[in-house]
Design an enzyme around this catalytic site. Structure first.
Site, PDB file in Angstrom:
ATOM      1  CG  ASP A 162      -2.346   0.452   0.863  1.00 23.31           C
ATOM      2  OD1 ASP A 162      -2.492   1.255  -0.081  1.00 23.31           O
ATOM      3  OD2 ASP A 162      -3.304   0.046   1.557  1.00 23.31           O
ATOM      4  CD  GLU A 195       0.819   5.360  -7.134  1.00 24.79           C
ATOM      5  OE1 GLU A 195       1.066   6.571  -7.134  1.00 24.79           O
ATOM      6  OE2 GLU A 195       0.120   4.802  -8.016  1.00 24.79           O
ATOM      7  CD1 TRP A 196      -4.499   3.253  -3.342  1.00 23.25           C
ATOM      8  CD2 TRP A 196      -3.773   5.240  -2.640  1.00 23.25           C
ATOM      9  NE1 TRP A 196      -4.159   3.113  -2.024  1.00 23.25           N
ATOM     10  CE2 TRP A 196      -3.704   4.317  -1.568  1.00 23.25           C
ATOM     11  CE3 TRP A 196      -3.369   6.558  -2.428  1.00 23.25           C
ATOM     12  CZ2 TRP A 196      -3.247   4.662  -0.302  1.00 23.25           C
ATOM     13  CZ3 TRP A 196      -2.915   6.910  -1.163  1.00 23.25           C
ATOM     14  CH2 TRP A 196      -2.851   5.971  -0.117  1.00 23.25           C
ATOM     15  CG  ASP A 198      -2.557   9.106  -5.638  1.00 26.97           C
ATOM     16  OD1 ASP A 198      -3.633   8.974  -6.251  1.00 26.97           O
ATOM     17  OD2 ASP A 198      -2.488   9.265  -4.403  1.00 26.97           O
ATOM     18  CG  ASP A 217      -9.489   1.958  -1.280  1.00 26.18           C
ATOM     19  OD1 ASP A 217      -8.472   1.699  -1.949  1.00 26.18           O
ATOM     20  OD2 ASP A 217      -9.471   2.049  -0.034  1.00 26.18           O
TER      21      ASP A 217
END
Length: 414
Positions: A162, A195-196, A198, A217
């Protein structure tokens, strides 16, 4: 034992997991740098604790989930990774080695891995690039090589890594450090980069991890954004829309991850089928997040639909693209092996949609994968992957696509 072996690593050697599993300290030549390229050649499939249980996890749950993955037919359908998410951690000892929470996991993670492996499954675990995880537990910053060695000794097969508490850190640097630590520890581990999106991981993570999150998420809804204050989670359609322009980065060993599945988590059955169809067409990893111990027959049927799974797991690994839309009805195409194709008709609207699809009017050409097909010149047979209905492209197709639903076809040339 781990402490002694970590000293060997620091001195420049690499310790094989077979050796330290037997309690023998050895020094070997450094391994080939980079990720374990033999892993992740198809999008990974499994189950994760977070979507249903969050921090309410313990070893009893993991054992019951392993039993359920076998009994439900999920393992035999391809779901092999059983992944423990955040909140498994206890404290680090005086030398910095992480231990499992002794109350939640009194038998230890190694015993769980042995149980999971005996079921024909693989065990995954969770950590974070920062010094604290999203749940406030010990992250891996400054302990990457220790943690990788610990995971190898436990028999871990998968790491979800994460991106919380990482202010001032380089995403590429942080994930590359863990990649190298896993390689040095010697046990093949699939690295799932969470890492979404970004820092645009699709541009740099192909040599670092096996998949990377492209969005924040997921949330169990069709078309919504759930605001948490300084961040948001997203429903099925917003996540789909965020994939625009990313398919060129996807392929065997490097997958755009649209986050875990919310099938069986409160949406309608048609929405669940469409959600699963989208993830399959887009080559997203299929990581279930429902309570598989008590899921309904309908949820089980969706998650174990082998024909839809086969589209996701196709050996060519080509991500689908939207080739046309008619208002809120969208059409996606995915080239498959052996000259076959998958098509998806996605209805974003709140009402069912009837549609007449004239095969003669749709010659498809994909510049990314250099694939094309003209259904008007070469007849194809098709199967509806949700109803089992069959037909061919000799005459137009009359469709009724449910509200918030999808029709998914597999086509083979005659």
């Amino acid at each position: 034992m781990l402490k002694a072996l970590f000293t060997v690593l620091l001195l420049g050697g690499v310790v094989s997991h077979q050796a330290y599993a037997q309690g023998v300290t050895v020094r070997t030549a450094p391994g080939t740098p980079g990720k374990f390229t033999e892993l992740g050649q198809r999008p990974q499939m499994g189950w994760n604790t977070w979507n249903t249980f969050a921090c309410n996890i313990n070893e009893k749950l993991i054992r019951e989930a392993a039993d359920a993955m076998v009994a439900s037919g999920m393992r035999d359908a391809g779901y092999v990774y059983l992944n423990i998410d955040d909140c498994w951690q206890g404290e680090r000892d005086a030398q910095g080695f992480i231990h499992a929470d002794p109350q939640r996991f009194p038998s230890g993670i190694k015993a769980l891995a042995d149980y999971v492996h005996a079921k024909g499954l693989k065990l995954g675990i969770y950590s974070d690039v920062g010094d604290k995880t999203c749940g406030g537990h010990a992250g891996s910053r400054g302990h990457e090589y220790q943690d990788a060695l610990t995971y190898a000794a436990w028999g871990i097969d998968y790491l979800k890594y994460d991106w919380c508490n990482t202010e001032g850190l380089s995403a590429k640097g942080g994930y590359t450090t863990m990649r190298d630590a896993l390689r040095a520890a010697g046990r093949p581990v699939l690295l799932s980069i969470c890492e979404w999106g970004d820092n645009k991981p699709w541009e740099w993570a192909g040599d670092v991890g096996h998949s990377w999150r492209t969005t924040g998420d997921i949330y169990p809804c069709w078309d919504c954004e759930f605001n948490h204050g300084d961040w948001s989670s997203f429903g099925v359609l917003p996540i789909l829309d965020k994939q625009n322009g990313l398919r060129k980065h996807s392929g065997p060993g490097r997958w755009n991850d649209m986050d875990m599945l919310e099938v069986g988590k409160g949406m309608t059955e048609d929405e669940d089928k469409a959600h699963f169809s989208i993830w399959a067409m887009m080559n997203s990893p299929l990581i279930a997040g429902n309570d598989i111990r008590s899921m309904s027959a309908a949820t089980r049927a969706i998650l174990t639909n082998r024909a839809v799974i086969a589209v996701n797991q196709d050996e060519r690994g080509i991500q689908a693209w939207r080739f046309m839309n008619d208002g809120q009805l969208e059409m996606y195409a995915k080239p498959l092996a052996n000259g076959e194709w998958a098509l998806m008709f996605l209805n974003r609207a709140d009402h069912a949609r009837r549609y007449r699809f004239d095969w003669n009017s749709h010659a498809l050409s994909d510049r990314v994968s250099n694939n094309s097909v003209d259904f008007g010149h070469k007849r194809h047979r098709f199967t509806d992957l949700w109803t089992g209905a069959t037909g061919d492209t000799a005459k137009p197709l009359a469709l009724t696509v449910p509200a918030h639903g999808a029709v998914m076809l597999h086509l083979s040339p005659d």
